[in-house]
Design an enzyme around this catalytic site. Structure first.
Site, short mmCIF file in Angstrom:
data_model
loop_
_atom_site.label_atom_id
_atom_site.label_comp_id
_atom_site.label_asym_id
_atom_site.label_seq_id
_atom_site.Cartn_x
_atom_site.Cartn_y
_atom_site.Cartn_z
N HIS A 127 0.22 -8.11 -1.74
CA HIS A 127 0.71 -6.80 -2.17
C HIS A 127 -0.24 -5.73 -1.64
O HIS A 127 -1.42 -5.70 -1.98
CB HIS A 127 0.76 -6.74 -3.70
CG HIS A 127 1.11 -5.38 -4.23
ND1 HIS A 127 2.34 -4.79 -4.02
CD2 HIS A 127 0.37 -4.48 -4.93
CE1 HIS A 127 2.35 -3.59 -4.58
NE2 HIS A 127 1.17 -3.38 -5.14
N GLY A 135 -5.12 -2.64 -3.41
CA GLY A 135 -5.50 -1.92 -4.63
C GLY A 135 -4.45 -2.11 -5.71
O GLY A 135 -3.34 -2.60 -5.45
N SER A 166 -1.55 -1.42 -8.46
CA SER A 166 -0.30 -0.68 -8.37
C SER A 166 -0.48 0.74 -8.90
O SER A 166 -1.06 0.95 -9.97
CB SER A 166 0.79 -1.40 -9.16
OG SER A 166 2.02 -0.76 -9.05
N GLY A 167 -0.01 1.73 -8.13
CA GLY A 167 -0.08 3.12 -8.55
C GLY A 167 -1.36 3.84 -8.19
O GLY A 167 -1.53 5.02 -8.53
N ILE A 168 -2.26 3.18 -7.46
CA ILE A 168 -3.55 3.81 -7.15
C ILE A 168 -3.44 4.78 -5.96
O ILE A 168 -4.33 5.60 -5.74
CB ILE A 168 -4.63 2.74 -6.88
CG1 ILE A 168 -6.03 3.35 -7.04
CG2 ILE A 168 -4.47 2.14 -5.48
CD1 ILE A 168 -7.13 2.34 -7.12
N GLY A 169 -2.34 4.68 -5.17
CA GLY A 169 -2.16 5.63 -4.08
C GLY A 169 -2.09 5.02 -2.69
O GLY A 169 -2.29 5.73 -1.70
N LYS A 170 -1.78 3.74 -2.59
CA LYS A 170 -1.72 3.08 -1.28
C LYS A 170 -0.61 3.67 -0.41
O LYS A 170 -0.83 4.02 0.75
CB LYS A 170 -1.51 1.57 -1.45
CG LYS A 170 -2.60 0.86 -2.24
CD LYS A 170 -2.39 -0.63 -2.28
CE LYS A 170 -1.12 -1.04 -3.02
NZ LYS A 170 -1.14 -0.66 -4.46
N SER A 171 0.60 3.77 -0.98
CA SER A 171 1.74 4.26 -0.20
C SER A 171 1.58 5.74 0.14
O SER A 171 1.97 6.18 1.23
CB SER A 171 3.04 4.03 -0.97
OG SER A 171 3.28 2.64 -1.15
N ASP A 180 4.14 -2.32 0.56
CA ASP A 180 4.37 -3.10 -0.65
C ASP A 180 4.10 -4.59 -0.45
O ASP A 180 3.29 -5.18 -1.16
CB ASP A 180 5.80 -2.90 -1.18
CG ASP A 180 5.96 -3.48 -2.57
OD1 ASP A 180 5.14 -3.13 -3.45
OD2 ASP A 180 6.87 -4.29 -2.78
N GLU A 226 7.85 3.12 -0.37
CA GLU A 226 8.16 3.64 -1.70
C GLU A 226 7.06 4.58 -2.15
O GLU A 226 5.88 4.22 -2.14
CB GLU A 226 8.28 2.50 -2.72
CG GLU A 226 8.57 3.00 -4.13
CD GLU A 226 8.10 2.03 -5.21
OE1 GLU A 226 8.14 2.43 -6.40
OE2 GLU A 226 7.69 0.91 -4.88
N ARG A 283 -24.04 3.29 0.19
CA ARG A 283 -23.96 4.57 0.89
C ARG A 283 -24.45 4.47 2.33
O ARG A 283 -24.37 5.44 3.08
CB ARG A 283 -24.77 5.63 0.13
CG ARG A 283 -24.24 5.86 -1.28
CD ARG A 283 -25.05 6.90 -2.03
NE ARG A 283 -24.93 8.21 -1.41
CZ ARG A 283 -25.53 9.31 -1.89
NH1 ARG A 283 -26.26 9.24 -3.00
NH2 ARG A 283 -25.38 10.46 -1.28
#
Length: 305
Positions: A139, A154, A156-161, A178, A203, A244
């Site tokens: 995924h 990452g 779901s909903g973290i901002g991949k798409s 997806d 999506e 860093r």
């Protein structure tokens, strides 16, 4: 994939069918390796793998032609008795009558091609290696950034798409959204693609499903790409230490292969698309022999001395 339909193989290489009466459409090919049965035609069958496709070139054909007809029939029948998947006659060679006779007896399809033997051999192995490669579906989002294959993972909903959409607007190419189908070609190469059902679609929460190919053109998509770097997006944790300098590279194991992996903390104000671009460029620089973190460390050490 454990096997591939022979019909797909025949259609891909546009092979001539000498034995249309033998149903080959639902036969399965299970081995990546392909065999030129030179030593078997000489009568040596120890360690012979009957599950491999058999390719006949000019050398094999000439050797069979030089044999006594009865001996030729014996050798051909012996090979056919192993129920090999099929025979491919290269360089426009016509099969001997004995080949056709025993092909029908043992239900072994005979195909033909005008392609040179060595070329057919290498291309068949290359195609079968891809089709029969060990695979897994993850995924995530897979994009081509400056020619580097970047796999973004990452929660779901973290901002991949959303990150992928911004990268597409900046001129980069989407491979998969997806679900990313990953195949292992060898111990150093993983290739990623999209399942055909959802290919070109992305999506975005709040908008829904979009067809990237239709919206941004064919230049915005790519069918497959080698995986060069994994980027893991994770929520910012003020208690966690983030590297860093980048002197030590973390890796992620996929299908037994280790891929360089970097974690990027997500919080408001961070432009993830730009960060992914920088990571891709940095990945390419390292492959070309330049490591910025090491160069800075050497400069600092030199000044201290």
């Amino acid at each position: 994939m454990d096997s591939v339909r022979m019909e797909e193989f025949v259609n891909h290489f546009n092979l001539k069918v000498f034995t249309p009466e033998i149903g080959y459409e639902n036969k399965r090919i299970t081995k990546i390796e392909v065999n030129r049965p030179a030593i078997q035609l000489a009568g040596y069958f120890n360690f012979f793998d009957g599950e491999r496709i058999q390719i006949i070139g000019q050398i094999e054909h000439s050797y069979l032609e030089s044999l006594d007809p009865e001996l030729r029939k014996e050798r051909i029948r012996k090979i056919m008795s192993y129920n090999v998947p099929c025979f491919i006659m290269c360089k426009g060679i016509e099969p001997f009558p004995e080949v056709m006779e025993f092909a029908r007896e043992f239900s072994v399809p005979i195909f033909g091609t005008e392609v040179r033997t060595s070329e057919m051999l290498s291309e068949a192995i290359r195609w079968l290696r891809y089709e029969l490669a060990e695979s897994i579906t993850l995924h995530g989002v897979f994009v081509d950034i400056y020619g580097e294959g970047i796999l973004i993972l990452g929660d779901s909903g973290i901002g991949k798409s959303e990150t992928a959409l911004e990268l597409i607007k900046r001129g980069h190419r989407l491979v998969a959204d997806d679900a990313v189908l990953i195949k292992k070609l060898n111990s150093s190469t993983l290739i990623g693609t999209s399942p055909e059902l959802i290919r070109y679609f992305i999506e975005v929460r709040g908008i829904g499903i979009m067809n990237v190919k239709e919206l941004y053109g064919v230049g915005s998509i790519k069918i497959s790409q080698d995986i060069d770097l994994v980027i893991k997006l994770e929520p910012w944790d003020s208690e966690k230490y983030y590297d860093r300098m980048g002197l030590q590279e973390d890796t992620m194991e996929i299908l037994g292969n280790k891929v360089v992996c970097t974690s990027i903390p997500v919080r408001p104000g961070r432009n993830l698309a730009v960060i992914c671009e920088a990571a891709a460029i940095n990945c390419r620089q390292k492959k070309l022999g330049y490591n910025a973190a090491r160069a800075l460390a050497e400069r600092v050490n030199s000044n201290m001395k």
